[in-house]
Design an enzyme around this catalytic site. Structure first.
Site, PDB file in Angstrom:
ATOM      1  N   GLY A   1     -21.919  -7.696 -64.591  1.00 28.96           N
ATOM      2  CA  GLY A   1     -23.118  -8.504 -64.750  1.00 28.96           C
ATOM      3  C   GLY A   1     -22.854  -9.934 -64.354  1.00 28.96           C
ATOM      4  N   PRO A   2     -23.914 -10.721 -64.230  1.00 28.94           N
ATOM      5  CG  PRO A   2     -26.080 -11.467 -63.854  1.00 28.94           C
ATOM      6  CD  PRO A   2     -25.309 -10.357 -64.473  1.00 28.94           C
ATOM      7  N   PRO A   3     -22.435 -14.051 -64.497  1.00 32.09           N
ATOM      8  CG  PRO A   3     -21.527 -15.767 -63.209  1.00 32.09           C
ATOM      9  CD  PRO A   3     -22.538 -14.675 -63.171  1.00 32.09           C
ATOM     10  N   GLY A   4     -21.943 -15.384 -67.776  1.00 27.73           N
ATOM     11  CA  GLY A   4     -22.642 -15.916 -68.944  1.00 27.73           C
ATOM     12  C   GLY A   4     -23.579 -14.950 -69.628  1.00 27.73           C
TER      13      GLY A   4
ATOM     14  CB  THR B   1     -15.979 -12.622 -72.579  1.00 29.60           C
ATOM     15  OG1 THR B   1     -15.775 -12.719 -71.175  1.00 29.60           O
ATOM     16  CG2 THR B   1     -14.692 -12.887 -73.299  1.00 29.60           C
TER      17      THR B   1
ATOM     18  CD  GLU C   1     -42.606 -32.916 -58.420  1.00 28.58           C
ATOM     19  OE1 GLU C   1     -42.968 -31.749 -58.706  1.00 28.58           O
ATOM     20  OE2 GLU C   1     -41.591 -33.158 -57.748  1.00 28.58           O
TER      21      GLU C   1
ATOM     22  CG  HIS D   1     -44.930 -28.836 -55.861  1.00 23.47           C
ATOM     23  ND1 HIS D   1     -44.714 -28.007 -54.798  1.00 23.47           N
ATOM     24  CD2 HIS D   1     -43.932 -29.759 -55.831  1.00 23.47           C
ATOM     25  CE1 HIS D   1     -43.632 -28.412 -54.138  1.00 23.47           C
ATOM     26  NE2 HIS D   1     -43.143 -29.478 -54.745  1.00 23.47           N
TER      27      HIS D   1
ATOM     28  CG  ASP E   1     -40.302 -28.495 -52.793  1.00 22.90           C
ATOM     29  OD1 ASP E   1     -39.780 -28.118 -53.847  1.00 22.90           O
ATOM     30  OD2 ASP E   1     -40.999 -29.516 -52.694  1.00 22.90           O
TER      31      ASP E   1
HETATM   32  P1  ADP Z   1     -19.458 -13.601 -69.535  1.00 23.95           P
HETATM   33  O1  ADP Z   1     -18.138 -13.121 -70.002  1.00 23.95           O
HETATM   34  O2  ADP Z   1     -20.433 -12.501 -69.242  1.00 23.95           O
HETATM   35  O3  ADP Z   1     -19.408 -14.574 -68.417  1.00 23.95           O
HETATM   36  P2  ADP Z   1     -19.527 -14.715 -72.150  1.00 23.95           P
HETATM   37  O4  ADP Z   1     -19.359 -13.481 -72.943  1.00 23.95           O
HETATM   38  O5  ADP Z   1     -18.333 -15.559 -71.971  1.00 23.95           O
HETATM   39  O6  ADP Z   1     -20.149 -14.382 -70.729  1.00 23.95           O
HETATM   40  O7  ADP Z   1     -20.724 -15.540 -72.789  1.00 23.95           O
HETATM   41  C1  ADP Z   1     -20.660 -16.919 -72.979  1.00 23.95           C
HETATM   42  C2  ADP Z   1     -21.411 -17.331 -74.220  1.00 23.95           C
HETATM   43  O8  ADP Z   1     -22.804 -17.143 -74.046  1.00 23.95           O
HETATM   44  C3  ADP Z   1     -21.060 -16.501 -75.419  1.00 23.95           C
HETATM   45  O9  ADP Z   1     -19.957 -17.009 -76.081  1.00 23.95           O
HETATM   46  C4  ADP Z   1     -22.319 -16.599 -76.270  1.00 23.95           C
HETATM   47  O10 ADP Z   1     -22.313 -17.781 -77.032  1.00 23.95           O
HETATM   48  C5  ADP Z   1     -23.412 -16.720 -75.248  1.00 23.95           C
HETATM   49  N1  ADP Z   1     -24.053 -15.426 -75.012  1.00 23.95           N
HETATM   50  C6  ADP Z   1     -24.099 -14.770 -73.838  1.00 23.95           C
HETATM   51  N2  ADP Z   1     -24.784 -13.619 -73.955  1.00 23.95           N
HETATM   52  C7  ADP Z   1     -25.176 -13.524 -75.233  1.00 23.95           C
HETATM   53  C8  ADP Z   1     -25.931 -12.555 -75.976  1.00 23.95           C
HETATM   54  N3  ADP Z   1     -26.406 -11.449 -75.404  1.00 23.95           N
HETATM   55  N4  ADP Z   1     -26.128 -12.801 -77.273  1.00 23.95           N
HETATM   56  C9  ADP Z   1     -25.678 -13.902 -77.864  1.00 23.95           C
HETATM   57  N5  ADP Z   1     -24.959 -14.850 -77.227  1.00 23.95           N
HETATM   58  C10 ADP Z   1     -24.712 -14.693 -75.913  1.00 23.95           C
HETATM   59 ZN    ZN Z   2     -41.289 -30.411 -54.404  1.00 20.37          ZN
HETATM   60 MG    MG Z   3     -16.307 -13.724 -69.368  1.00 20.30          MG
END
Ligand code: ADP
Ligand code: ZN
Ligand code: MG
Length: 623
Positions: A206-209, A213, A430, A433, A506
């Site tokens: 999946g995408p970052p964040g 983890t 703006e 838009h 844009d």
């Molecule tokens: P990844 O490993 O997918 O890049 P992480 O697991 O490191 O992302 O997520 C970073 C932070 O974002 C987590 O520590 C948490 O605080 C927040 N977060 C991300 N997804 C969720 C989720 N589904 N529920 C709650 N917190 C989330």
């Molecule tokens: Zn613009």
């Molecule tokens: Mg991670």
């Protein structure tokens, strides 16, 4: 041949330099100092003076010399003088109360001298060496000089991560898939009885964040089994062959601790496709590590209860061998959260923050379409920081609204100096838009317009928020979006008869959208449903590369230009038809700097508008 994994030369040279410096220091400074300390030669008359002053403590006559110990300035020192014909000496010594006839203990014995000049430097050198060695191994992630090749996986026990599935909001499918694994580790018999084999490994993609983890940590928290966690990049070692040794050790440890979970984060660091073009040694190390990993995964007896989890945000770059059945055969998608998910994530993170009762999480979730869990967590935190900054005790809706902008567009640049004329241009841009968005049927409502510059470089922006989450977009909606994007520039042209650099973003977005419509969405008559581009990495920006002949590429370019110029013409038409409102709204925005969607609609729908179609915005499609 350049070896990626060789240790850097620098520390070794430093080591020699330090050894030399220590030796020189000891021999040049310490020893001469000790020697002068040891015996001070003085003449006989000085000896007599000192005797008279009563500072001599002990005397030893030895052949032609007199050694004596005197106390000066509170410290004892050794002296030496020639022996003179002095029959009175004994008497003098007696009357001065000096001990004599006994051997004087030398302050620095020859043994000590050897110790100081030879052993001490060696000890220092050895100590420094140890220190350097530790530093070196630490750089490589090892625990000590003797543990080269040991995996440095952190072992989490349930209580240590402190995370559980309750901490992960949304992502129900992913949680479900992982729960199964946890369940297997709790009760393997249940699965054995029926003859089911659980996958050896699951790959979180999946995408970052998005919480990959976090999910793995939650699994550790729920499973109550040892949890080995290591990041892919930690395998890539300084020394050739070390990565493979680490993998071996990690799996050995895991086998001893079974049932347990092994989690390899960012597995793409080692699991990248082997391209065969690395004959010159560039990637040997990584390939060895990957091969070892594959071997270990094959050698595993799945019923033992070792489950391997891995996470990546670039699954397309992984070596096919890793994804083969029997290895990471189960893929667990961890996608960007939908509306429900975003609301849930906001609530999870708001739990530890004092929130006003009035906070509407749904509104925040609606305004943050396309953001990741990490960004949402950040929005809550930024909101809390804003509340503190303004001296409030609880976080309010406006803090969160501002936090969205901070996280998505950067901080407000309060100090930015923008000339009044530039500000006017930005206001019209703006409103252009917003006005075009409002005058088109299938277009998301305007939520907010601002001309406060942001640290990200945006000079202003118009935020549109849909009432509901969309999964599909019609061709009309996409074209309207492109029209809205071109409207900023169109407003500048209409009012100022000149164009500025303010439309670059844009233009980029409009072009990308038009290109996607043609090459991937099959939305052009000319090409129909032909895929003309392939997505390179779906989770990281989703860059595409063309998959067509050169002549087709030229035709695509032409079609893109056509879509955009049509959209631009349409935007210009809408603005011309609404010029009165454009002036009125731009003036209002210039004065207020930030206006809400309601204020905008109120002015737009207000009566004295010399316009032919002064109807509610939603109904007046300007096609
Ligand atoms: P990844 O490993 O997918 O890049 P992480 O697991 O490191 O992302 O997520 C970073 C932070 O974002 C987590 O520590 C948490 O605080 C927040 N977060 C991300 N997804 C969720 C989720 N589904 N529920 C709650 N917190 C989330
Ligand atoms: Zn613009
Ligand atoms: Mg991670």
């Amino acid at each position: 041949m350049k070896q990626e994994g060789m240790p850097p030369k620098k520390p070794i040279i430093f080591y020699y330099v330090i050894v030399l410096a220590v030796l020189l220091l000891v021999n040049m400074l310490v020893l001469p100092y000790l020697n002068t300390q040891r015996v001070n030669e003085v003449d006989y008359s000085t000896f007599l003076d000192m005797l008279q002053n009563g500072i001599i403590k002990q005397v030893q006559v030895q052949g032609d010399t007199i050694n004596y110990l005197a106390e000066m300035n509170g410290a004892q020192a050794l002296f030496k003088t020639g022996r003179m014909e002095d029959p009175d000496l004994i008497h003098r010594l007696q009357s001065a109360g000096v001990e004599f006839g006994k051997a004087i203990p030398e302050t620095v014995s020859p043994i000590i001298e050897i110790l100081i000049s030879w052993v001490l430097p060696l000890v220092i050198i050895f100590g420094v060496g140890q220190l350097l060695m530790r530093q070196l191994t630490k750089n490589m992630g090892g625990a000590g000089a003797m543990s080269f090749g040991k995996s440095n996986a952190k072992v989490y026990v349930a209580a240590q991560t402190g995370k559980s599935f309750a901490d992960v909001a949304g992502e129900e499918e992913a949680k479900q898939a992982l729960k199964e694994i946890v369940d297997f580790l709790h009760d393997p018999e249940k699965y054995k009885e029926i003859g089911a084999k659980l996958p050896k490994g699951a790959l979180l993609v999946g995408p970052p964040g998005t919480g990959k983890t976090l999910l793995a940590q939650a699994v550790a928290g729920e499973a109550h089994v040892p949890f080995f966690s290591i990041s892919g990049s930690e395998f890539v070692e300084m020394f050739v062959g070390m990565g493979a040794a680490r993998v071996r050790d990690l799996f050995k440890q895991a086998a001893e601790k079974a049932p347990c979970i092994v989690f390899i984060d960012e597995i793409d660091a080692i699991g990248k496709k082997r391209d065969g073009a690395s004959g010159l040694g560039g990637n040997d190390e990584r390939e060895q590590t990957l091969n070892q990993l594959l071997t270990e995964m094959d050698g595993f007896d799945g019923s033992k209860g070792v489950v391997i989890l891995a996470a990546t945000n670039r699954p397309e770059s992984l070596d096919q061998a890793l994804l083969r059945p029997g290895r990471f055969d189960r893929r667990v998608p961890v996608e960007l959260p939908d509306l429900q998910g975003r609301e849930a994530i906001l609530k999870v993170h708001a739990k530890d923050v004092k929130m006003s009762d009035q906070v509407n999480f749904r509104a925040i979730a609606l305004a943050t379409s396309g953001t990741s869990g990490a960004e949402l967590a950040n929005i809550i935190n930024e909101g809390a920081l804003l509340a503190v900054k303004e001296g409030r005790k609880v976080v309010e809706q406006r803090d969160l609204e501002e936090a969205i902008e901070t996280v998505l567009a950067g901080y407000q640049r309060k100090g930015a100096v923008i000339s009044p004329q530039e500000k006017r241009v930005i206001s019209y841009h703006e409103i252009g838009h917003a006005l075009v968005a409002a005058r088109q049927k299938a277009s998301a409502p305007v939520h907010k317009i601002t001309i406060i510059p942001r640290t990200s470089g945006a000079l202003g922006y118009t935020m549109q928020v849909d009432e509901d989450e969309h999964y599909l977009m019609t061709r009309e909606e996409l074209l309207n979006k492109i029209t809205t994007l071109t409207a900023g520039r169109a407003a500048e042209e209409l009012i100022f008869q000149q164009i500025t650099s303010g439309a670059s973003n844009d233009i980029e977005q409009a072009t990308k959208l038009a290109r996607t419509m043609i090459t991937r969405l099959g939305m052009s008559e000319e090409f129909g449903m032909t895929a003309l581009a392939v997505v390179q990495n779906q989770y990281l920006g989703g860059d595409t590369s063309l998959a067509c002949s050169e002549s087709t590429a030229t035709r695509i370019d032409n079609a893109v230009m056509e879509i955009i110029s049509e959209a631009h013409a349409k935007a210009l038409d809408i603005l011309k038809a609404n010029e009165g409102k454009l002036h009125e709204l731009a003036a209002f925005l210039l004065e207020k700097e930030t206006i809400t969607g309601e204020e905008f609609m109120e002015i737009l729908n207000r009566e004295p508008a010399a316009l032919p179609e002064a109807q509610p915005a939603q109904d007046s499609a300007a096609e």
